[in-house]
Design a protein around this motif. Structure first.
Motif: not given
Length: 462
Positions: A367-376
């Motif tokens: 979850a952390d990795a996904f949000d990290a990649m899809t956020s600025t």
């Protein structure tokens, strides 16, 4: 003037008509309990239902079910269903819903409460012994407990159905914890049966004592709700402090909590497990409070020394929050969110070199990795969801748990939700845009995955 949602109005109306039809039918087959106790029980039900407290996320509780079941035993066969149905109907007319013009909630709650009360009272009528005597009090209590379970099951089914139909939501996990109320309903039903039997045997003189028991039940729930609210305020305070230090993390923890729960639901997690993952997600980056602000906001790549310092946040969460007692069960999960599926990575007590981290930490990592990649972030613009999922799948089996990655992809496909950039599908391009401070597109809902450092290690800043 707000737009009227005809679908919600239709579903709410259907619920209300079902409740009204049940009362009309019962009026033909049962007699109304014309006793002085009915208005007392009705007032108690209305008060406690209106004073329901939140004991978990979107999970309201009150001793109203105990009031219903006590009244059902007192009214007895031939009167219980009609008497409690009208009580429930009055409780559904909440001034707050009227004041805020929440027509759907008003209609839906009317049908939901009436039908739940009818089911609970019908089971009581069906299972009550032929006569109430001291020797049959346990049987009466068991009959009432069965009625309470029936009340709870119907209530849950109607709430879930209403959400799916009226709100067109297939993802109902925020309400999945409702089933956790069944055991408490069972206890309150059993106690309600004993109270009702006592009143039948001794008379109305016991009514003040019964009301005291109802109120004690309410106070215990209210006390728990206040404690929970204080805990949530504590969490919010830590989150606000982190966001003040690193504005780019604003919303990050909430989104990671949401994605973690999406994955958890897809993998079959239930109430308490979902809540534990949610709280762990909300605190997973609190250790960054101990990291220098200029490092958190650096736009370029981290040096080896800076990367080593950044890693400290994974175990610093335990030092920052170690004395907060209610968070201790979640600290191991939070401190292991950079621990890899294959035993590599880093972290605090949630990471042991060479060993696979716990399932909650593996969920949180994805979850952390996904949000990290899809956020600025300061050092890179948001990437597309397609890119993020491809990166997760590429590192599944090494950095990430393959089952967690599959669960996230399946959940996003099921909900139809899309996050991240609409065009940037290159990590290198995203970094160059950030370094040049180019407003290429509006920021999307944040990065983590692997950048190669000079010594070949996997670096993540999530």
């Amino acid at each position: 003037m707000p737009r009227i949602d005809l679908n919600r109005l239709f579903i709410g109306g259907l619920y209300a008509l079902s409740g009204a039809a049940a009362i009309v039918w019962l009026a033909q087959v049962e007699s109304f309990p014309l006793t002085l106790t009915w208005p007392v029980f009705a007032a108690a039900f209305v008060y406690f239902h209106w004073q329901s407290v939140e004991v978990n996320d979107r999970l309201l509780a009150s001793p109203s079910v105990m009031v219903i079941l006590t009244a059902a035993v007192v009214f007895g066969p031939g009167q219980a269903m009609l008497g409690t149905a009208v009580m429930a109907a009055l409780g559904a007319i909440n001034p707050a819903d009227i004041r805020r013009r929440r027509i759907f909630q008003l209609f839906a709650n009317f049908g939901q409460l009436v039908l739940s009360a009818v089911m609970g009272s019908w089971l009581v009528e069906l299972t009550l012994p032929a006569s109430i005597a001291p020797a049959t009090m346990t049987t009466v209590a068991l009959a009432s407990a069965i009625g309470a379970v029936g009340y709870g099951v119907v209530n849950i089914c109607l709430v879930i159905a209403g959400i799916r139909l009226a709100l067109r939501r297939q993802n109902v996990w925020p309400w999945s914890g409702m089933a956790r109320l069944i055991p408490s309903n069972l206890i309150m039903g059993f106690l309600g049966g004993l109270l009702g039997a006592t009143m039948v045997l001794v008379g109305p003189v016991t009514l003040p004592l019964i009301l005291v028991v109802f109120f004690v039940g309410h106070l215990s729930m209210d006390s728990y709700a206040r404690l929970r609210e204080a805990q949530l305020d504590t969490l919010a305070g830590f989150t606000k402090a982190l966001e003040a230090k690193d504005p780019y993390t604003a919303g990050h923890t909430e989104r990671v909590a949401y994605f973690s729960q999406l994955i958890g639901v897809e993998m079959g997690f239930k109430g308490a497990d979902l809540e534990r993952i949610r709280v762990a997600a909300l605190i997973h980056d609190i250790g960054k409070l101990a990291i220098p602000s200029d490092l958190l906001r650096k736009q370029g790549r981290l040096t080896t020394d800076e990367y080593d310092l950044m890693q400290d946040h994974a175990h610093m969460v335990e030092e920052v929050l170690g004395e907060v007692e209610f968070l201790r069960p979640m600290l191991e999960i939070a401190s292991g969110h950079h621990s890899h599926f294959d035993g590599a990575g880093y972290g605090g007590s949630g990471h042991t070199e060479g060993e696979r981290p716990g399932i909650e930490a593996r969920v949180l990592a994805v979850a952390d990795a996904f949000d990290a990649m899809t956020s600025t972030r300061p050092y890179r613009k948001a990437l597309t969801q397609k890119y993020a999922l491809a990166e997760l799948k590429d590192k599944a089996g090494t950095q990430f748990d393959p089952h967690c990655v599959e669960a996230l992809e399946a959940a996003l496909e099921r909900t139809g939700e899309v996050y991240g950039s609409t065009v940037i599908e290159s990590d290198e391009v995203a970094r160059k845009i950030a370094e040049r401070n180019v407003n290429f597109e509006a920021p999307a809902p944040e990065p983590l995955v692997a950048e190669d450092t000079s010594d070949g290690r996997t670096a993540s800043r999530g």
